[in-house]
Design a protein around this motif. Structure first.
Motif, PDB file in Angstrom:
ATOM      1  N   ILE A 179       3.632  26.209 -73.710  1.00 32.65           N
ATOM      2  CA  ILE A 179       3.865  27.021 -72.520  1.00 32.65           C
ATOM      3  C   ILE A 179       2.832  26.606 -71.493  1.00 32.65           C
ATOM      4  CG2 ILE A 179       3.853  29.357 -71.562  1.00 32.65           C
ATOM      5  CD1 ILE A 179       4.835  30.345 -74.266  1.00 32.65           C
ATOM      6  N   ILE A 180       3.302  26.066 -70.371  1.00 31.95           N
ATOM      7  CA  ILE A 180       2.401  25.513 -69.368  1.00 31.95           C
ATOM      8  C   ILE A 180       2.756  26.052 -67.988  1.00 31.95           C
ATOM      9  CG2 ILE A 180       1.954  23.415 -70.683  1.00 31.95           C
ATOM     10  CD1 ILE A 180       3.985  21.979 -68.956  1.00 31.95           C
ATOM     11  N   GLN A 181       1.786  26.036 -67.104  1.00 29.19           N
ATOM     12  CA  GLN A 181       1.993  26.454 -65.719  1.00 29.19           C
ATOM     13  C   GLN A 181       2.133  25.193 -64.868  1.00 29.19           C
ATOM     14  OE1 GLN A 181      -1.205  28.681 -63.822  1.00 29.19           O
ATOM     15  NE2 GLN A 181       0.278  30.105 -62.989  1.00 29.19           N
ATOM     16  N   ASP A 184       4.814  24.832 -59.446  1.00 34.78           N
ATOM     17  CA  ASP A 184       5.471  25.946 -58.770  1.00 34.78           C
ATOM     18  C   ASP A 184       4.758  27.275 -59.001  1.00 34.78           C
ATOM     19  OD1 ASP A 184       6.067  26.439 -61.413  1.00 34.78           O
ATOM     20  OD2 ASP A 184       8.240  26.326 -61.180  1.00 34.78           O
ATOM     21  N   GLY A 185       3.678  27.245 -59.793  1.00 33.99           N
ATOM     22  CA  GLY A 185       2.917  28.453 -60.077  1.00 33.99           C
ATOM     23  C   GLY A 185       3.516  29.311 -61.176  1.00 33.99           C
ATOM     24  N   LYS A 186       4.646  28.863 -61.745  1.00 32.28           N
ATOM     25  CA  LYS A 186       5.329  29.631 -62.780  1.00 32.28           C
ATOM     26  C   LYS A 186       5.072  29.026 -64.160  1.00 32.28           C
ATOM     27  CE  LYS A 186       9.074  30.961 -59.621  1.00 32.28           C
ATOM     28  NZ  LYS A 186      10.545  30.910 -59.370  1.00 32.28           N
ATOM     29  N   TRP A 187       5.265  29.878 -65.180  1.00 33.44           N
ATOM     30  CA  TRP A 187       5.102  29.431 -66.556  1.00 33.44           C
ATOM     31  C   TRP A 187       6.423  28.880 -67.092  1.00 33.44           C
ATOM     32  CZ3 TRP A 187       0.437  29.108 -68.900  1.00 33.44           C
ATOM     33  CH2 TRP A 187      -0.613  29.795 -68.290  1.00 33.44           C
ATOM     34  N   HIS A 188       6.338  27.816 -67.881  1.00 28.89           N
ATOM     35  CA  HIS A 188       7.521  27.166 -68.439  1.00 28.89           C
ATOM     36  C   HIS A 188       7.236  26.807 -69.898  1.00 28.89           C
ATOM     37  CE1 HIS A 188       9.307  26.379 -64.381  1.00 28.89           C
ATOM     38  NE2 HIS A 188       8.032  26.406 -64.043  1.00 28.89           N
ATOM     39  N   LEU A 214      11.157  15.129 -72.139  1.00 24.48           N
ATOM     40  CA  LEU A 214      10.604  16.449 -71.884  1.00 24.48           C
ATOM     41  C   LEU A 214      11.691  17.326 -71.294  1.00 24.48           C
ATOM     42  CD1 LEU A 214       7.118  15.726 -70.266  1.00 24.48           C
ATOM     43  CD2 LEU A 214       7.538  16.689 -72.530  1.00 24.48           C
ATOM     44  N   GLU A 215      11.885  18.501 -71.872  1.00 22.71           N
ATOM     45  CA  GLU A 215      12.884  19.436 -71.361  1.00 22.71           C
ATOM     46  C   GLU A 215      12.350  20.858 -71.426  1.00 22.71           C
ATOM     47  OE1 GLU A 215      17.245  18.267 -71.752  1.00 22.71           O
ATOM     48  OE2 GLU A 215      16.431  17.806 -73.728  1.00 22.71           O
ATOM     49  N   GLU A 216      12.982  21.737 -70.694  1.00 18.59           N
ATOM     50  CA  GLU A 216      12.554  23.131 -70.656  1.00 18.59           C
ATOM     51  C   GLU A 216      13.436  23.989 -71.547  1.00 18.59           C
ATOM     52  OE1 GLU A 216      11.500  26.722 -67.488  1.00 18.59           O
ATOM     53  OE2 GLU A 216      12.355  24.833 -66.776  1.00 18.59           O
ATOM     54  N   VAL A 217      12.812  24.866 -72.304  1.00 15.81           N
ATOM     55  CA  VAL A 217      13.523  25.855 -73.113  1.00 15.81           C
ATOM     56  C   VAL A 217      13.496  27.171 -72.339  1.00 15.81           C
ATOM     57  CG1 VAL A 217      13.602  27.092 -75.300  1.00 15.81           C
ATOM     58  CG2 VAL A 217      12.861  24.698 -75.238  1.00 15.81           C
ATOM     59  N   VAL A 218      14.669  27.675 -72.005  1.00 13.83           N
ATOM     60  CA  VAL A 218      14.777  28.852 -71.146  1.00 13.83           C
ATOM     61  C   VAL A 218      15.010  30.095 -71.995  1.00 13.83           C
ATOM     62  CG1 VAL A 218      16.066  29.937 -69.283  1.00 13.83           C
ATOM     63  CG2 VAL A 218      15.662  27.463 -69.247  1.00 13.83           C
ATOM     64  N   ALA A 227       0.830  31.904 -71.472  1.00 18.81           N
ATOM     65  CA  ALA A 227       0.178  31.491 -72.709  1.00 18.81           C
ATOM     66  C   ALA A 227      -1.198  32.137 -72.842  1.00 18.81           C
ATOM     67  CB  ALA A 227       0.071  29.976 -72.758  1.00 18.81           C
ATOM     68  N   TRP A 228      -1.824  32.436 -71.727  1.00 20.09           N
ATOM     69  CA  TRP A 228      -3.139  33.075 -71.733  1.00 20.09           C
ATOM     70  C   TRP A 228      -3.342  33.826 -70.411  1.00 20.09           C
ATOM     71  CZ3 TRP A 228      -2.612  27.697 -71.546  1.00 20.09           C
ATOM     72  CH2 TRP A 228      -2.916  27.113 -70.315  1.00 20.09           C
ATOM     73  N   ASP A 229      -4.291  34.708 -70.411  1.00 23.46           N
ATOM     74  CA  ASP A 229      -4.676  35.447 -69.200  1.00 23.46           C
ATOM     75  C   ASP A 229      -6.168  35.251 -68.980  1.00 23.46           C
ATOM     76  OD1 ASP A 229      -2.192  36.701 -68.469  1.00 23.46           O
ATOM     77  OD2 ASP A 229      -2.434  37.993 -70.216  1.00 23.46           O
TER      78      ASP A 229
END
Length: 230
Positions: A179-181, A184-188, A214-218, A227-229
């Motif tokens: 899970i990466i940012q 776009d500022g969003k997590w994917h 590399l692909e995105e799992v939605v 993934a973290w705060d």
């Protein structure tokens, strides 16, 4: 089982003096020659650990859980006959749902060029199931985290690309996600894996589809969980 066989476990590292150094190792699996382990943290704070099983359990999905930061482990999933002899990883979806990624157990039925003796038995017949990596699947965990839901087909190269040009088999394997940012500022939730044709092991031409993917799992209907705060 051989008590001296390698086991898989969790190693902790610490950075001291500008260098990363191992400080502890806790075995999780029994001494069964398992390998290629993966580890995630669940939304409840527990740790989930999976391995590529050793020879006695080649086709099994095995997952352990620790609720005390890795001090003790309980096997929560052990499903036999599910996957091929292939890498298997535990991953976390963007909504927090853990999922297994691996190749489903298949009996090959597609035509294979007769020159590929590696795929045939002593009588020239195509080998039985459990050794191919033709299709990549994801298995979400059940809500109680004690079982697996029905599999989701992620990639099927033969259906997408057609028969492999070298006359052997497509291979899609070694999945691993994070899970990466992004910019776009969003997590994917991004999963990486490879696709190639088995002719590459026989000194033949590399097909155009060979490469790292590399692909995105939605995850639908649930707000993304970072993934973290900080």
């Amino acid at each position: 089982k051989d008590p001296t066989a390698p086991a898989s476990g969790v190693m902790r590292w610490s950075r001291n003096g500008g260098k990363w150094q191992p400080i502890s190792f806790a075995p999780v699996s029994p001494p069964d020659n398992s390998s290629e382990s993966s580890l995630i943290r669940g939304l409840d704070g527990s740790l989930l650990f999976a391995v590529r099983p050793g020879p006695a359990d080649f086709h099994a999905v095995q997952v352990w859980r620790s609720q005390d930061e890795g001090e003790s482990w309980e096997k929560i999933i052990d499903v036999r006959g599910l996957i091929s002899i292939a890498p298997v990883t535990v991953n976390r979806g963007l909504d927090g749902t853990p999922y297994i990624a691996s190749n489903i157990y298949l009996v090959p039925t597609d035509p294979i060029d007769k020159s590929f003796k590696l795929f045939r038995d002593r009588k020239g017949r195509i080998k039985g199931g459990g050794w191919t990596r033709q299709k990549l699947y994801f298995w979400p965990f059940t809500k109680d985290r004690k079982g697996l839901e029905a599999p989701i087909l992620a990639r099927d190269p033969r259906a997408e690309f057609g028969p492999p040009p070298g006359g052997s088999m497509w291979r899609v394997d070694h999945p691993s996600s994070a899970i990466i940012q992004l910019a776009d500022g969003k997590w994917h939730n991004v999963v990486g894996y490879r696709i190639h044709e088995d002719v590459e092991d026989h000194d033949k031409a590399m097909p155009a589809q060979t490469g790292a993917y590399l692909e995105e799992v939605v995850s639908a209907g649930t707000p993304p969980i970072p993934a973290w705060d900080f």
